[in-house]
Design a protein around this motif. Sequence first.
Motif, PDB file in Angstrom:
ATOM      1  N   PHE A 202       0.841  -1.194   0.000  1.00  0.00           N
ATOM      2  CA  PHE A 202       0.000   0.000   0.000  1.00  0.00           C
ATOM      3  C   PHE A 202       0.876   1.243   0.000  1.00  0.00           C
ATOM      4  O   PHE A 202       1.973   1.246   0.551  1.00  0.00           O
ATOM      5  CB  PHE A 202      -0.912   0.019   1.239  1.00  0.00           C
ATOM      6  N   PHE A 203       0.353   2.291  -0.628  1.00  0.00           N
ATOM      7  CA  PHE A 203       1.053   3.567  -0.620  1.00  0.00           C
ATOM      8  C   PHE A 203       0.057   4.657  -0.258  1.00  0.00           C
ATOM      9  O   PHE A 203      -0.964   4.817  -0.916  1.00  0.00           O
ATOM     10  CB  PHE A 203       1.688   3.868  -1.974  1.00  0.00           C
ATOM     11  N   GLN A 204       0.349   5.400   0.816  1.00  0.00           N
ATOM     12  CA  GLN A 204      -0.540   6.455   1.286  1.00  0.00           C
ATOM     13  C   GLN A 204      -0.274   7.721   0.476  1.00  0.00           C
ATOM     14  O   GLN A 204       0.612   8.501   0.786  1.00  0.00           O
ATOM     15  CB  GLN A 204      -0.304   6.708   2.770  1.00  0.00           C
ATOM     16  N   PHE A 205      -1.081   7.932  -0.525  1.00  0.00           N
ATOM     17  CA  PHE A 205      -0.871   9.078  -1.410  1.00  0.00           C
ATOM     18  C   PHE A 205      -1.286  10.381  -0.730  1.00  0.00           C
ATOM     19  O   PHE A 205      -0.699  11.424  -0.965  1.00  0.00           O
ATOM     20  CB  PHE A 205      -1.685   8.865  -2.684  1.00  0.00           C
ATOM     21  N   SER A 206      -2.327  10.327   0.100  1.00  0.00           N
ATOM     22  CA  SER A 206      -2.788  11.519   0.801  1.00  0.00           C
ATOM     23  C   SER A 206      -3.532  11.108   2.058  1.00  0.00           C
ATOM     24  O   SER A 206      -4.536  10.419   1.974  1.00  0.00           O
ATOM     25  CB  SER A 206      -3.707  12.363  -0.095  1.00  0.00           C
ATOM     26  N   ARG A 207      -3.049  11.540   3.203  1.00  0.00           N
ATOM     27  CA  ARG A 207      -3.759  11.240   4.447  1.00  0.00           C
ATOM     28  C   ARG A 207      -4.967  12.154   4.651  1.00  0.00           C
ATOM     29  O   ARG A 207      -5.852  11.873   5.445  1.00  0.00           O
ATOM     30  CB  ARG A 207      -2.806  11.383   5.638  1.00  0.00           C
ATOM     31  N   GLU A 208      -4.991  13.280   3.941  1.00  0.00           N
ATOM     32  CA  GLU A 208      -6.084  14.236   4.097  1.00  0.00           C
ATOM     33  C   GLU A 208      -7.450  13.632   3.780  1.00  0.00           C
ATOM     34  O   GLU A 208      -8.473  14.175   4.186  1.00  0.00           O
ATOM     35  CB  GLU A 208      -5.854  15.442   3.186  1.00  0.00           C
ATOM     36  N   ILE A 209      -7.477  12.512   3.051  1.00  0.00           N
ATOM     37  CA  ILE A 209      -8.744  11.909   2.660  1.00  0.00           C
ATOM     38  C   ILE A 209      -9.550  11.480   3.880  1.00  0.00           C
ATOM     39  O   ILE A 209     -10.765  11.276   3.804  1.00  0.00           O
ATOM     40  CB  ILE A 209      -8.498  10.697   1.720  1.00  0.00           C
ATOM     41  N   TYR A 210      -8.898  11.341   5.034  1.00  0.00           N
ATOM     42  CA  TYR A 210      -9.589  10.885   6.240  1.00  0.00           C
ATOM     43  C   TYR A 210     -10.137  12.033   7.086  1.00  0.00           C
ATOM     44  O   TYR A 210     -10.749  11.806   8.118  1.00  0.00           O
ATOM     45  CB  TYR A 210      -8.658  10.009   7.077  1.00  0.00           C
ATOM     46  N   ARG A 211      -9.890  13.272   6.673  1.00  0.00           N
ATOM     47  CA  ARG A 211     -10.495  14.405   7.373  1.00  0.00           C
ATOM     48  C   ARG A 211     -11.991  14.419   7.036  1.00  0.00           C
ATOM     49  O   ARG A 211     -12.358  14.381   5.853  1.00  0.00           O
ATOM     50  CB  ARG A 211      -9.835  15.706   6.925  1.00  0.00           C
ATOM     51  N   PRO A 212     -12.888  14.471   8.030  1.00  0.00           N
ATOM     52  CA  PRO A 212     -14.326  14.308   7.763  1.00  0.00           C
ATOM     53  C   PRO A 212     -14.877  15.215   6.671  1.00  0.00           C
ATOM     54  O   PRO A 212     -15.736  14.797   5.902  1.00  0.00           O
ATOM     55  CB  PRO A 212     -14.962  14.603   9.131  1.00  0.00           C
ATOM     56  N   LYS A 213     -14.406  16.450   6.590  1.00  0.00           N
ATOM     57  CA  LYS A 213     -14.871  17.365   5.538  1.00  0.00           C
ATOM     58  C   LYS A 213     -13.656  17.934   4.806  1.00  0.00           C
ATOM     59  O   LYS A 213     -13.439  19.138   4.749  1.00  0.00           O
ATOM     60  CB  LYS A 213     -15.736  18.472   6.133  1.00  0.00           C
ATOM     61  N   PHE A 214     -12.884  17.018   4.231  1.00  0.00           N
ATOM     62  CA  PHE A 214     -11.616  17.395   3.599  1.00  0.00           C
ATOM     63  C   PHE A 214     -11.783  18.350   2.443  1.00  0.00           C
ATOM     64  O   PHE A 214     -10.848  19.044   2.056  1.00  0.00           O
ATOM     65  CB  PHE A 214     -10.885  16.138   3.110  1.00  0.00           C
ATOM     66  N   TRP A 215     -12.971  18.399   1.842  1.00  0.00           N
ATOM     67  CA  TRP A 215     -13.178  19.210   0.632  1.00  0.00           C
ATOM     68  C   TRP A 215     -13.384  20.694   0.962  1.00  0.00           C
ATOM     69  O   TRP A 215     -13.368  21.536   0.076  1.00  0.00           O
ATOM     70  CB  TRP A 215     -14.393  18.700  -0.147  1.00  0.00           C
ATOM     71  N   GLN A 216     -13.585  21.004   2.235  1.00  0.00           N
ATOM     72  CA  GLN A 216     -13.821  22.387   2.612  1.00  0.00           C
ATOM     73  C   GLN A 216     -12.505  23.149   2.690  1.00  0.00           C
ATOM     74  O   GLN A 216     -11.559  22.711   3.340  1.00  0.00           O
ATOM     75  CB  GLN A 216     -14.552  22.462   3.951  1.00  0.00           C
ATOM     76  N   ILE A 217     -12.451  24.287   2.035  1.00  0.00           N
ATOM     77  CA  ILE A 217     -11.276  25.155   2.074  1.00  0.00           C
ATOM     78  C   ILE A 217     -11.558  26.276   3.066  1.00  0.00           C
ATOM     79  O   ILE A 217     -12.620  26.896   3.017  1.00  0.00           O
ATOM     80  CB  ILE A 217     -10.975  25.742   0.682  1.00  0.00           C
ATOM     81  N   PRO A 218     -10.645  26.543   4.001  1.00  0.00           N
ATOM     82  CA  PRO A 218     -10.888  27.580   5.009  1.00  0.00           C
ATOM     83  C   PRO A 218     -11.261  28.913   4.372  1.00  0.00           C
ATOM     84  O   PRO A 218     -10.682  29.307   3.348  1.00  0.00           O
ATOM     85  CB  PRO A 218      -9.546  27.666   5.747  1.00  0.00           C
ATOM     86  N   PRO A 219     -12.241  29.622   4.942  1.00  0.00           N
ATOM     87  CA  PRO A 219     -12.643  30.927   4.392  1.00  0.00           C
ATOM     88  C   PRO A 219     -11.457  31.870   4.285  1.00  0.00           C
ATOM     89  O   PRO A 219     -10.598  31.923   5.166  1.00  0.00           O
ATOM     90  CB  PRO A 219     -13.678  31.429   5.420  1.00  0.00           C
ATOM     91  N   GLY A 220     -11.410  32.604   3.193  1.00  0.00           N
ATOM     92  CA  GLY A 220     -10.340  33.567   2.988  1.00  0.00           C
ATOM     93  C   GLY A 220      -9.103  33.010   2.335  1.00  0.00           C
ATOM     94  O   GLY A 220      -8.200  33.760   1.972  1.00  0.00           O
ATOM     95  N   THR A 221      -9.042  31.665   2.155  1.00  0.00           N
ATOM     96  CA  THR A 221      -7.877  31.047   1.528  1.00  0.00           C
ATOM     97  C   THR A 221      -7.850  31.378   0.043  1.00  0.00           C
ATOM     98  O   THR A 221      -8.858  31.236  -0.656  1.00  0.00           O
ATOM     99  CB  THR A 221      -7.906  29.523   1.709  1.00  0.00           C
ATOM    100  N   ARG A 222      -6.703  31.812  -0.435  1.00  0.00           N
ATOM    101  CA  ARG A 222      -6.534  32.083  -1.860  1.00  0.00           C
ATOM    102  C   ARG A 222      -5.309  31.325  -2.350  1.00  0.00           C
ATOM    103  O   ARG A 222      -4.273  31.313  -1.680  1.00  0.00           O
ATOM    104  CB  ARG A 222      -6.350  33.583  -2.121  1.00  0.00           C
TER     105      ARG A 222
END
Length: 647
Positions: A202-222
């Motif tokens: 196995f290769f862990q390409f991205s651990r962020e996939i396990y964040r419950p709402k990973f698709w949300q970008i913090p407000p104000g992020t550019r």
Amino acid sequence: MMLPLSASPKTWLLIALFPLTLLSCSEHNSSTTGKQEEAAGLPGKTVVYARLESIADIPDPALTPYPDCLVTGKFRKLDIQRGKLEGEVFLATFWAFRNREKTGVDNLSPGDAITMSLRPMEKVKGMQSYMRLDETDDFISPSYFTDYWQSTSQGKVTRQVDPKEEQAVSFTTEETHSIPNINQALIRQSDECISGKDGMFFFQFSREIYRPKFWQIPPGTRFANGSVGALGAIEHFHDQLQNHNIPLLIVITPRSSSIFPGLATGMPFSPATDKDVNFPVTNLVKHLNSRGIHTLNLTPAFMENRWEKRGSEKFPVTLPHEDHWSGFGAKIAAMETFRKIKSIGAINSRLQGSDDPFSEIVQTEELLQVGAAFARFFPDEPDRIPPRKTIIHRLKGISEAEKSYDINRYAKRGIMIGDSYLRMYAKNQASYPQHLKNLLRQDLQVIAPSGGITSSRQVLARTVKPEEISFIIWELAEDFLPLHQLWREVPLGAPRTMISAREQFNLADNNGNGWIINSGTLSGTRQSSLIHEAPQAGEAVAITWKTCSFGKESSFITSLITGPTPLPENKQRTTVTFQVIVNDTIIASKNMKTKHQSPSIIENWQIPLEKFRGKTGAFTLSCQVNGKAKPQFISFRNPVLLDANFK
């Protein structure tokens, strides 16, 4: 799907290697400074004095979603003070900021000379866990991590913290409490290739996939390259298609550790009773459904069909030694897609009749041996991961049916876009699109470039008009969903000019001559290309359109090809420099290494030209051969100007 450790998918600002995953919340400073010392005294096996040629602009750390960030610059070697360094140009990576504090690299400008202690990037662990800015647009040059550096304008030596020293996970307490133990085990796993149970790797390409709402970008992020994240790009694409009354189906492909988390972690796991480890993907699917976007998450189907048994052998639905689905996994994906399409009236009503060559296709089951892509992680153990067999269902006669079926028979056609998953087993007549074509009893146009998150839509925009599309199926690997900076909006229906068309070619000033168009005879180069035959070593050849008018969404998209070269006596490959020039200003430049006996190809080079909106100027494509071995030809394949034209 996987990106090689030495390459980076490049655009104006992208993430290199394995981008934007988890970032550290370290309390340590990003660098430490020692007392003044001679540059030649820097520690390390390779110490180089070099001039900076280009480096990405470093954004305000307060406006980024994560506290730590790396940045890569392109350098030209001036002197080697210790060790060896091949070639004249190389890439070097630094910490841009740590804990939202800049490190001083932002003070460097092109032309500055610094001394660096370098370590090959493949020997640096932990790189996958950090955001990395890279505007070098360089696929070829060797890449290094900078352990120490010293500029000529400063006396101090800067030591860079090794990425492997900081592996903390920046999940909030609330998020951690909502994540099952097996997910936390996956998060803690090394970013190296993992040897699991039952012969699985196995290769862990991205651990962020396990964040419950990973698709949300913090407000104000550019993001400096205008990226909008997966959700923003999907919604933008869907809305454009809705304006043209084109249905869209999103198909999400799970990673291997999402299907076999127990084998990856050694922890107990039961598909019947335990929650899917990629439950955040399910959350995203529900959100997309609420927006009226049709989706198909393949995880449930793969969970139900994790193994296929043949006698005493069993075969996993994902390949055990690389990061794609198995041969029968491709068939399962096609069957699930077919069922989903039949349930979507908007798409089902647009399917054509069954009186076509696909109705006579016969399937046969075979065992196919597949090479071990993960073997690259064990260069000193070549036999660590041997080739493995997978079950495929070959469609006998599918290639003949595809040839005889006229995809332009109808005014509109269905299109599949995606990445390497769409190409797997195509040569064996057993790919996901081929199975789906057979089930639908009609051909589909397939667009599957490497790293297809944004480039597949770019190819679609430059080659197919909205009025020619019946429906679109967009395959997405879940690994890429959290990587915000890879996702950009791509306008559809923008006016486009194929500059290799005869009428456009005739408007050009062929500087240096030697340019031809529409040649399909040179090493398999497709038609609709600008080709220069037999360029001379050291020669710069250009083709110029003296009057080009640019619109508000202007961009240039092409693929680059260099023909094969004879092997020079010193066995060093020739470099070809491609440039895009507007009014004598170099807008973009890319170096390509030629190959011996086969062409070199870079797909989907996109150059934004919005800053020239409303202006008129000269547009030039230039190439220069740097080296003694001459390539048979150089080519801009399918060169397209979006929202611009020649007068």
